[in-house]
Motif scaffolding. Structure first.
Motif, PDB file in Angstrom:
ATOM      1  N   ARG A  89      -1.797  -4.207   6.043  1.00  0.00           N
ATOM      2  CA  ARG A  89      -2.249  -4.989   4.858  1.00  0.00           C
ATOM      3  C   ARG A  89      -3.134  -4.261   4.020  1.00  0.00           C
ATOM      4  N   ALA A  90      -4.051  -3.970   4.816  1.00  0.00           N
ATOM      5  CA  ALA A  90      -5.363  -3.139   4.287  1.00  0.00           C
ATOM      6  C   ALA A  90      -4.925  -1.820   3.610  1.00  0.00           C
ATOM      7  N   ALA A  91      -3.972  -1.209   4.254  1.00  0.00           N
ATOM      8  CA  ALA A  91      -3.592  -0.017   3.852  1.00  0.00           C
ATOM      9  C   ALA A  91      -2.716  -0.212   2.349  1.00  0.00           C
ATOM     10  N   ARG A  92      -1.797  -1.258   2.518  1.00  0.00           N
ATOM     11  CA  ARG A  92      -1.123  -1.468   1.153  1.00  0.00           C
ATOM     12  C   ARG A  92      -1.980  -2.002   0.131  1.00  0.00           C
ATOM     13  N   GLU A  93      -3.129  -2.791   0.298  1.00  0.00           N
ATOM     14  CA  GLU A  93      -4.164  -2.751  -0.822  1.00  0.00           C
ATOM     15  C   GLU A  93      -4.793  -1.767  -1.173  1.00  0.00           C
ATOM     16  N   THR A  94      -5.063  -0.868  -0.556  1.00  0.00           N
ATOM     17  CA  THR A  94      -5.750   0.559  -0.975  1.00  0.00           C
ATOM     18  C   THR A  94      -4.581   1.182  -1.782  1.00  0.00           C
ATOM     19  N   LEU A  95      -3.600   1.179  -1.317  1.00  0.00           N
ATOM     20  CA  LEU A  95      -2.466   1.874  -2.084  1.00  0.00           C
ATOM     21  C   LEU A  95      -2.186   1.224  -3.599  1.00  0.00           C
ATOM     22  N   ARG A  96      -2.175   0.096  -3.581  1.00  0.00           N
ATOM     23  CA  ARG A  96      -1.971  -0.742  -4.913  1.00  0.00           C
ATOM     24  C   ARG A  96      -3.314  -0.395  -5.803  1.00  0.00           C
ATOM     25  N   ALA A  97      -4.520  -0.215  -5.208  1.00  0.00           N
ATOM     26  CA  ALA A  97      -5.902  -0.106  -5.839  1.00  0.00           C
ATOM     27  C   ALA A  97      -5.557   1.244  -6.734  1.00  0.00           C
ATOM     28  N   ILE A  98      -5.055   2.271  -6.231  1.00  0.00           N
ATOM     29  CA  ILE A  98      -4.924   3.370  -6.369  1.00  0.00           C
ATOM     30  C   ILE A  98      -3.544   4.035  -7.339  1.00  0.00           C
ATOM     31  N   GLY A  99      -3.054   2.732  -7.534  1.00  0.00           N
ATOM     32  CA  GLY A  99      -1.748   3.246  -8.130  1.00  0.00           C
ATOM     33  C   GLY A  99      -0.641   3.677  -7.359  1.00  0.00           C
ATOM     34  N   ALA A 100      -0.757   3.697  -6.286  1.00  0.00           N
ATOM     35  CA  ALA A 100       0.601   4.548  -5.313  1.00  0.00           C
ATOM     36  C   ALA A 100       1.613   3.522  -5.097  1.00  0.00           C
ATOM     37  N   VAL A 101       1.351   2.299  -5.135  1.00  0.00           N
ATOM     38  CA  VAL A 101       2.591   1.057  -4.872  1.00  0.00           C
ATOM     39  C   VAL A 101       2.360   0.315  -5.962  1.00  0.00           C
ATOM     40  N   ASP A 102       3.719  -0.503  -6.198  1.00  0.00           N
ATOM     41  CA  ASP A 102       3.654  -1.475  -7.022  1.00  0.00           C
ATOM     42  C   ASP A 102       3.132  -2.748  -6.363  1.00  0.00           C
ATOM     43  N   ASP A 103       3.306  -4.063  -6.963  1.00  0.00           N
ATOM     44  CA  ASP A 103       2.948  -5.097  -6.381  1.00  0.00           C
ATOM     45  C   ASP A 103       3.901  -5.535  -5.457  1.00  0.00           C
ATOM     46  N   GLY A 104       5.246  -4.971  -5.195  1.00  0.00           N
ATOM     47  CA  GLY A 104       6.009  -5.257  -4.290  1.00  0.00           C
ATOM     48  C   GLY A 104       5.972  -4.317  -3.115  1.00  0.00           C
ATOM     49  N   GLY A 105       4.938  -3.423  -3.317  1.00  0.00           N
ATOM     50  CA  GLY A 105       4.827  -2.240  -1.972  1.00  0.00           C
ATOM     51  C   GLY A 105       5.760  -1.096  -2.354  1.00  0.00           C
ATOM     52  N   ARG A 106       6.485  -0.998  -3.340  1.00  0.00           N
ATOM     53  CA  ARG A 106       7.319   0.142  -3.502  1.00  0.00           C
ATOM     54  C   ARG A 106       6.615   1.185  -4.211  1.00  0.00           C
ATOM     55  N   ALA A 107       6.974   2.382  -3.773  1.00  0.00           N
ATOM     56  CA  ALA A 107       6.040   3.561  -4.081  1.00  0.00           C
ATOM     57  C   ALA A 107       6.351   3.914  -5.517  1.00  0.00           C
ATOM     58  N   THR A 108       5.522   3.978  -6.415  1.00  0.00           N
ATOM     59  CA  THR A 108       5.335   4.562  -7.714  1.00  0.00           C
ATOM     60  C   THR A 108       5.717   5.812  -8.111  1.00  0.00           C
ATOM     61  N   GLU A 109       5.798   6.520  -9.255  1.00  0.00           N
ATOM     62  CA  GLU A 109       6.029   8.090  -9.485  1.00  0.00           C
ATOM     63  C   GLU A 109       4.591   8.633  -8.941  1.00  0.00           C
ATOM     64  N   ARG A 110       3.610   7.932  -9.418  1.00  0.00           N
ATOM     65  CA  ARG A 110       2.446   8.496  -9.111  1.00  0.00           C
ATOM     66  C   ARG A 110       2.185   8.692  -7.493  1.00  0.00           C
ATOM     67  N   GLY A 111       2.480   7.464  -6.706  1.00  0.00           N
ATOM     68  CA  GLY A 111       2.400   7.566  -5.408  1.00  0.00           C
ATOM     69  C   GLY A 111       3.204   8.623  -4.837  1.00  0.00           C
ATOM     70  N   ARG A 112       4.467   8.938  -5.343  1.00  0.00           N
ATOM     71  CA  ARG A 112       5.178  10.107  -4.647  1.00  0.00           C
ATOM     72  C   ARG A 112       4.614  11.517  -5.143  1.00  0.00           C
ATOM     73  N   ARG A 113       3.954  11.502  -6.192  1.00  0.00           N
ATOM     74  CA  ARG A 113       3.337  12.733  -6.282  1.00  0.00           C
ATOM     75  C   ARG A 113       2.051  12.888  -5.446  1.00  0.00           C
ATOM     76  N   MET A 114       1.313  11.631  -5.182  1.00  0.00           N
ATOM     77  CA  MET A 114       0.216  11.662  -4.189  1.00  0.00           C
ATOM     78  C   MET A 114       0.767  12.153  -2.768  1.00  0.00           C
ATOM     79  N   ALA A 115       1.995  11.695  -2.541  1.00  0.00           N
ATOM     80  CA  ALA A 115       2.384  12.098  -1.168  1.00  0.00           C
ATOM     81  C   ALA A 115       2.638  13.391  -0.951  1.00  0.00           C
ATOM     82  N   ARG A 116       3.209  14.067  -1.978  1.00  0.00           N
ATOM     83  CA  ARG A 116       3.735  15.500  -2.132  1.00  0.00           C
ATOM     84  C   ARG A 116       2.705  16.323  -1.965  1.00  0.00           C
ATOM     85  N   ILE A 117       1.403  16.140  -2.354  1.00  0.00           N
ATOM     86  CA  ILE A 117       0.227  16.665  -2.182  1.00  0.00           C
ATOM     87  C   ILE A 117      -0.163  16.967  -0.652  1.00  0.00           C
ATOM     88  N   GLY A 118       0.138  16.313   0.197  1.00  0.00           N
ATOM     89  CA  GLY A 118      -0.134  16.436   1.697  1.00  0.00           C
ATOM     90  C   GLY A 118      -1.646  16.449   2.233  1.00  0.00           C
TER      91      GLY A 118
END
Length: 799
Positions: free
Chosen positions: A387-416
């Motif tokens: 829950r804490a992880a998903r809240e952090t990801l929502r706050a930084i725009g990495a996932v949407d309200d449903g927890g699905r990865a946004t395009e920004r989140g996918r770009r973040m994941a590729r950075i490594g």
């Protein structure tokens, strides 16, 4: 040693058969048997392309070099490796870190290999568990021909076999040489580890034990310590010996010297847990074990995470001891007692149970399983951490309200890097330019954190690995300008964007308040204490401590703080001994400014008044006798008849009283409030109309008096002088409940109590009459009270 001499060679035919028949296998082979190097080469001989996943960069490089040496080749021919920021591809076998494997799987789940070996799976690193879950998913849905091998240095293979659908287990017996155990505890008690703190007396004892081992035995020494700082201290104490420091950030030349083997004098290798498995350090006959490990700890509620020092498990101690017996008989000097050893945990806890799961949650979201419920994991992620992880990801725009990865989140994941650092890189580049990559490179691989991050950054500018990582990160922000502000501003903005909840402001009483609401304190004598604002990169909170400890930070200004956290303006109406209404500007939990609010929202006022009553009690209201009696009547109705008659207990009244109905806005208004009117306001109309019928305030007695009923007890009570009730043979009732009748003497004291008047007149009255008529001769005491005239007055007795 020829490859056929390695113990695992005998198990290779069975492993090949298992892969041919089932496609999966668990390989159990102790350290030193050749599972990391011989098995991949043997599988590649059959025409399979093999990927070996290692948990550490050092192990990946070393395994690739060892395999290339066994083939008489250079790395990059048939055997290659890939780690973050560095790749030398091979045509048949490639050794990668589990982090690199995750990046590849997200980019191309096809894997482009015939067999993937997850080495050292028993260590339960989070990246390894995640990668293996993804591989099982790929095998189920996309590549049923993909071979998977879980390679473990322990015999605990059952869970891995079950995870892969009862995969065959292939075991290799290790030809381990005997290892003598020498118990070598400190001569005096030492403080247990606390956070990252290790008692210097223990480290001094470890150095003394190394000297003792060198004097007593032949061969090189491998000494296990929890971290780089401890390695440095022990190395200084062993300055006259040939000391090599082996850890994740050790220079390549040092790693090569360690793995090359002795070339002359004896060596003392001081190592972190990177040397527990995967790596064979040639020439080692002696192990000195400090008995400590580092594990992640995360305070999800406050956003604080750090490594902490713990006692090593028995399994880890056995792994370490085994390094002394790989090539010849050896000895392990354990810096604790045999009795303490029996109390150690059996094995370390899996990282998924301890770590910050923000990166894992982003990986799962990008994989298409935001809750990770569909992943084949040995241990499910803790719900609170997810829950804490998903809240952090929502706050930084990495996932949407449903927890699905946004395009920004996918770009973040590729950075490594950790999603927080990826956010700091992407957003920081917009404000400070490409040099944001330099700061992220500092934050992403901290074996040793200097309190002053800018000082550490400047010290790393000659480090080739740091420069390589910086170049890699810059490729993720090609549009960023090269020019930017000064070092302090750049570092402050990047750190604040990475950890916005740790932006902190100095408090009047000393210390700092972070945007998360957690207090924080710099170390005594810290140079950071004079700054009004800090961006805190590293902080932890020891158990029971009133405030977090600032381990690394950068001074910033309010502008940077506002940029990272964002400012909110809200109307605040709260109870602080009275109703306080303000318009407040805040940066998280940090108050920036406040002004009185002239016309607050009535709902907020009502909530503040209710909070005041909750804190200080209903005694804030003025309870007249009439109000208390009404509350008792209504409580009786609710108790006997239930809803819609309202409950009258404190909790119910705190929720239901309409405190603002009479215009109440402050404490004084509560004191002046008409409580009876407030209580009557809780009644539905049908109850209000029937109240005097259901629970009358007074009742008429035979004398003609109207006597008040007391509803404050479990049963209503009627207290009346005995003479007023003559002739009343039926016990009166209210709402079907018989009254408890207190028959009073002429002095007003209870002469008898009954809920059955008829029985009292027959049996009890005679005794009361005999006792009281001599004492009160002016009052009538007839022999037959059922037929006597009831009276409120005194009658003169006739003689």
């Amino acid at each position: 040693m020829r490859s056929s001499d390695l113990p695992v060679s005998a198990a290779i035919p069975a492993l090949r058969d298992a892969l041919d028949s089932a496609g999966t296998a668990v390989l159990a082979a102790p350290p030193g048997t050749g599972k990391t190097t011989l098995v991949p080469l043997a599988l590649a001989e059959t025409g399979r392309r093999v990927i070996v996943a290692e948990p550490r960069r050092l192990a990946a490089r070393a395994a690739a070099r060892r395999m290339a040496w066994m083939l008489g080749e250079q790395v990059g021919e048939r055997v290659g490796y890939a780690i973050r920021g560095e790749r030398r591809p091979g045509s048949a076998v490639e050794v990668v870190t589990t982090g690199v494997l995750l990046r590849r799987l997200q980019h191309d789940p096809d894997v482009r290999a015939d067999v993937v070996i997850l080495d050292e799976c028993h260590e339960r690193h989070l990246d390894a568990d995640t990668a293996f879950a993804f591989l099982l998913d790929v095998r189920t849905t996309l590549r049923p021909d993909l071979g998977l091998v879980a390679a473990s240095a322990t015999a605990d293979t059952g869970p891995w076999s079950k995870l892969m659908g009862e995969a065959p287990v292939v075991s290799a017996d290790g030809a381990m040489h005997p290892v003598e155990v020498v118990w070598a505890p400190p001569p005096r008690p030492v403080r247990p580890p606390h956070g990252l703190s290790v008692d210097p007396a223990l480290l001094d004892h470890v150095a003394s034990t190394v000297r003792r081992a060198v004097a007593e035995r032949d061969g090189d020494v491998l000494c296990f310590l929890p971290g780089v700082a401890e390695i440095d201290r022990v190395a200084r104490a062993l300055g006259d010996l040939h000391v090599l420091r082996l850890h994740g950030r050790a220079p390549a030349a040092v790693q090569e010297e360690v793995l090359r083997g002795p070339e002359g004098g004896r060596r003392v290798v001081l190592a972190t847990s990177v040397a527990e498995s995967s790596l064979t350090v040639p020439g080692v006959r002696i192990v000195v074990d400090a008995g400590l490990s580092r594990e992640p700890r995360t305070d999800h509620a406050r956003g604080l995470g750090a490594l902490t020092t713990v006692r090593a498990s028995r399994a880890a101690a056995d792994q370490r001891a085994g390094r002394a017996g790989r090539e010849a008989p050896g000895a392990v000097y354990r810096c604790w007692t045999e009795a303490e050893h029996q109390r150690l945990p059996e094995r370390p806890r899996p990282e998924i149970a301890l770590a910050d799961l923000t990166g894992f949650a982003l990986e799962a979201a990008c994989w298409g399983d935001p809750d990770a419920t569909g992943l084949a994991l040995l241990d499910a992620p803790p719900p609170a951490a997810m829950r804490a992880a998903r809240e952090t990801l929502r706050a930084i725009g990495a996932v949407d309200d449903g927890g699905r990865a946004t395009e920004r989140g996918r770009r973040m994941a590729r950075i490594g890097v950790h999603p927080r650092l990826a956010r700091a890189l992407l957003d920081g580049a917009e404000h400070v330019g490409a040099r944001a990559a330099e700061v992220v490179a500092v934050l992403s691989d901290q074996q040793r954190a200097d309190e002053d991050l800018v000082r550490q950054w400047r010290g790393l500018r000659r480090d080739p690995r740091w420069r390589d990582e910086t170049r890699r990160l810059r490729r993720a922000i090609p549009e960023a300008p090269e020019a930017g502000p000064d070092d302090e501003t750049t570092a402050g903005v990047v750190v604040a964007l990475a950890f916005p909840e740790r932006v902190a402001r100095a408090r009047d009483g000393g210390g700092y308040l972070m945007a998360s609401g957690t207090a924080a304190e710099p170390f005594k004598g810290s140079t950071l204490g004079g700054s009004e604002w800090l961006a805190i990169a590293v902080a932890d909170r020891p158990a029971g401590a009133p405030a977090a400890r600032i381990r690394q930070a950068v001074p910033i200004d309010e502008e940077a703080a506002r940029l990272a956290v964002g400012v909110t303006v809200e109307d605040e109406v709260v109870w602080r001994g009275d109703v306080v209404a303000r318009r407040v500007e805040r940066l998280g939990a940090i108050e920036l400014s406040a002004a009185p609010l002239a016309d607050p929202d009535p709902e907020l006022v009502r909530a503040a008044l209710r909070e005041g009553l909750r804190r200080e009690g209903l005694g804030l209201l003025t309870w007249t006798r009439e109000a208390e009696a009404l509350r008792a009547r209504l409580a009786f109705c609710h108790r006997v008849l239930g809803p819609p008659w309202p409950a009258m207990d404190d909790d119910a009244l705190l929720e239901s009283l309409d405190l603002a109905a009479g215009g109440a806005r402050r404490r004084a208004d509560l004191e002046r409030a008409d409580v009876s009117a407030l209580l009557r306001g809780l009644l539905p109309w049908e109850c209000a109309a029937r109240l005097d019928e259901v629970a009358p305030e007074r009742i008429a007695v035979p004398s003609g008096s109207r006597i008040r009923i007391d509803y404050s007890g479990e049963q209503p009570v009627l207290a009346a002088k005995l003479q007023e009730l003559f002739g009343w043979t039926e016990t009166p009732r209210v709402a079907g409940v018989p009254l408890v009748v207190h028959l009073l003497s002429p002095a007003g004291r209870p002469a008898a109590v009954t809920a059955d008047l008829a029985s009292f007149w027959r049996e009890g009255y005679r005794n009361v009459r005999a006792e009281l008529r001599g004492r009160y001769p002016r009052h009538p005491w007839p022999e037959d009270p059922a037929k006597a005239e009831p009276t409120r007055r005194t009658n003169t007795r006739r003689r």
